[in-house]
Design a protein around this motif. Structure first.
Motif, short mmCIF file in Angstrom:
data_model
loop_
_atom_site.label_atom_id
_atom_site.label_comp_id
_atom_site.label_asym_id
_atom_site.label_seq_id
_atom_site.Cartn_x
_atom_site.Cartn_y
_atom_site.Cartn_z
N MET A 35 0.82 -1.22 0.00
CA MET A 35 0.00 0.00 0.00
C MET A 35 0.85 1.26 0.00
O MET A 35 0.33 2.36 0.15
N LEU A 170 -3.94 -0.61 8.95
CA LEU A 170 -4.46 -0.06 7.70
C LEU A 170 -5.51 -1.02 7.14
O LEU A 170 -5.21 -2.17 6.83
N LEU A 172 -7.79 -2.82 4.66
CA LEU A 172 -7.83 -3.18 3.24
C LEU A 172 -8.85 -4.32 3.08
O LEU A 172 -9.18 -5.00 4.07
N ASN A 198 -7.45 4.45 7.04
CA ASN A 198 -7.70 4.25 5.62
C ASN A 198 -6.43 4.47 4.80
O ASN A 198 -5.50 5.16 5.24
N LEU A 199 -6.46 3.96 3.60
CA LEU A 199 -5.38 4.19 2.64
C LEU A 199 -5.66 5.52 1.94
O LEU A 199 -6.49 5.60 1.04
N VAL A 202 -3.72 6.86 -2.52
CA VAL A 202 -3.95 5.70 -3.38
C VAL A 202 -3.12 5.89 -4.63
O VAL A 202 -3.30 6.86 -5.37
N GLN A 207 -4.12 -0.78 -5.13
CA GLN A 207 -4.49 -0.03 -3.93
C GLN A 207 -5.91 0.51 -4.05
O GLN A 207 -6.68 0.50 -3.09
N ASP A 208 -6.26 0.98 -5.26
CA ASP A 208 -7.60 1.52 -5.46
C ASP A 208 -8.66 0.44 -5.22
O ASP A 208 -9.71 0.69 -4.64
N GLN A 210 -8.22 -2.18 -3.29
CA GLN A 210 -8.14 -2.68 -1.92
C GLN A 210 -8.71 -1.73 -0.87
O GLN A 210 -9.03 -2.15 0.23
N LYS A 211 -8.82 -0.45 -1.18
CA LYS A 211 -9.31 0.49 -0.16
C LYS A 211 -10.73 0.08 0.26
O LYS A 211 -11.50 -0.41 -0.58
N HIS A 363 -8.16 12.44 -0.03
CA HIS A 363 -9.26 11.75 0.64
C HIS A 363 -9.47 12.23 2.08
O HIS A 363 -10.57 12.11 2.62
#
Ligand code: SF4
Length: 368
Positions: A35, A170, A172, A198-199, A202, A207-208, A210-211, A363
């Motif tokens: 991440m 974190l 995910l 949160n992540l 990104v 990663q996008d 997995q958030k 974010h």
């Protein structure tokens, strides 16, 4: 620089002026977390902040309640971390950092705790070695737990309350189901504060995907409710980042009371606006690829803090957040529609003033 000037500048006659400074000791890291921003950005600059440069910050620490010795790297890799802790402590601030636990053995634990470390967070990404180790590559969950136990032994043997310890997890899609198990684990190793985050940055498609937060009206995760109940039973303070946008006057990094100093002395409102990669920084904001220019309001190794803090651009940046804070304080919460949330979830209401332009694609400003 006169401390009296700074105290007048910040409008108080006694006490501390900043809640926290984040000082990036190093951008080196032995892990390869999936991440991490490094996964997708070219031109990473691995380096340490020279300790002689760090010493230049000493006169300011009396104005700062907490000093987080950390930016985008692993603080334990800095060869003079113990000196830095002492400098912060001796000058009236509380030193601490969040770590992967890399290389934390008995003697390092004694050095850190014995030299005044006030707080330490441990980054976990799973409650089983299989999950944690697959996400935080080059980290091994049992080794991190051993390090936590080592601190507890030191504190018990030396009758110390510090460092206070917490777990940073974190969230995910690959690990969210393990949160209840994580709470059991925390209780077992003697930790009673757990933060679920949160992540925010990104950087790539993985990663996008997995958030777990949503930029609109996303799904509710039943496991979060289960975790809340379990935390109560176990007497663990559980802090959970929101998984949906919320009206947020000032982001959680609170640039009105905090700042970030990069390894080269550049002063920025937060880590997200000054990572150690070339500008512009690429990110995916609410599913859309965007770029943001790195932001610095001056270099604290070259200019006095008061000059940077009162610079026209920095004042303008903060005043946009201040306007939002004043607005929220003077309107019923339910009547406010922040323009950013309106775009994502139309509903009507009184529009909150816009955040500063560099924050538009972050974010954090959505309260996530
Ligand atoms: S909204 Fe994001 S970019 Fe702006 S100050 Fe907060 S954390 Fe930094």
């Amino acid at each position: 620089m006169s401390m009296g000037f700074l105290r007048r500048l910040f409008g108080i006659s006694s006490g501390l002026s900043f809640f926290a400074w984040q000082v990036e000791m190093t951008t080196r890291c032995p892990l390869q977390c999936r991440m991490c921003i490094r996964e997708a950005q070219r031109g990473w600059r691995p380096a340490d902040m020279p300790i002689d440069k760090f010493r230049k910050l000493a006169p300011y620490f009396g104005l700062v309640e907490n000093t987080v010795l950390q930016g985008w790297g692993e603080p334990l890799m800095h060869p003079h971390l113990i000196d830095a802790i002492r400098i912060v402590k001796d000058n009236g601030s509380r030193p601490g950092f969040v770590t992967s636990g890399w290389g934390l053995d008995t003697s390092m634990v004694a050095e850190l705790a014995g030299n005044g470390l006030d707080f330490i967070g441990f980054s976990l990404a799973g409650a089983t070695p299989k999950t944690h180790d697959a996400i935080r590559r080059n980290s091994h969950l049992p080794a991190v737990l051993d390090a936590i136990c080592e601190f507890n032994r030191f504190k018990a043997d030396n009758r110390r309350e510090t460092p206070r310890m917490h777990i940073v997890f974190l969230m995910l899609k690959d690990n969210i189901a393990e949160i209840p198990m994580l709470l059991d684990l925390a209780r077992r190793v003697g930790i009673d504060v757990v933060m679920l985050i949160n992540l925010i940055q990104v950087s790539d498609a993985w990663q996008d995907d997995q958030k777990v937060f949503s930029c609109g009206r996303g799904e509710a995760w039943a496991v979060i409710e289960e975790a809340r109940i379990k935390a109560k039973e176990l007497d663990i303070a559980l802090q959970i980042s929101s998984l949906n946008p919320e009206v947020t006057a000032v982001c959680g990094d609170d640039p009105l009371r905090n700042l970030f100093i990069a390894i080269d002395g550049q002063v920025s409102p937060c880590v997200y606006l000054h990572p150690p990669v070339p500008s512009p920084v690429k990110r995916i904001f609410c599913g859309e690829p965007v770029s943001v220019e790195k932001l610095s309001f001056g270099n604290i190794f070259d200019e006095p803090l008061e000059q940077i803090w009162t610079g026209q651009d920095y004042v303008a940046f903060r005043s946009q957040f201040q306007k939002r804070r004043d607005f929220v304080a003077s309107h019923p919460y339910d009547s406010i529609a922040s323009p950013e949330i309106e775009r994502l979830m139309p509903g009507g209401g009184v529009a909150l003033p816009e955040p500063p332009a560099p924050c538009l694609t972050c974010h954090r400003r959505l309260g996530l």
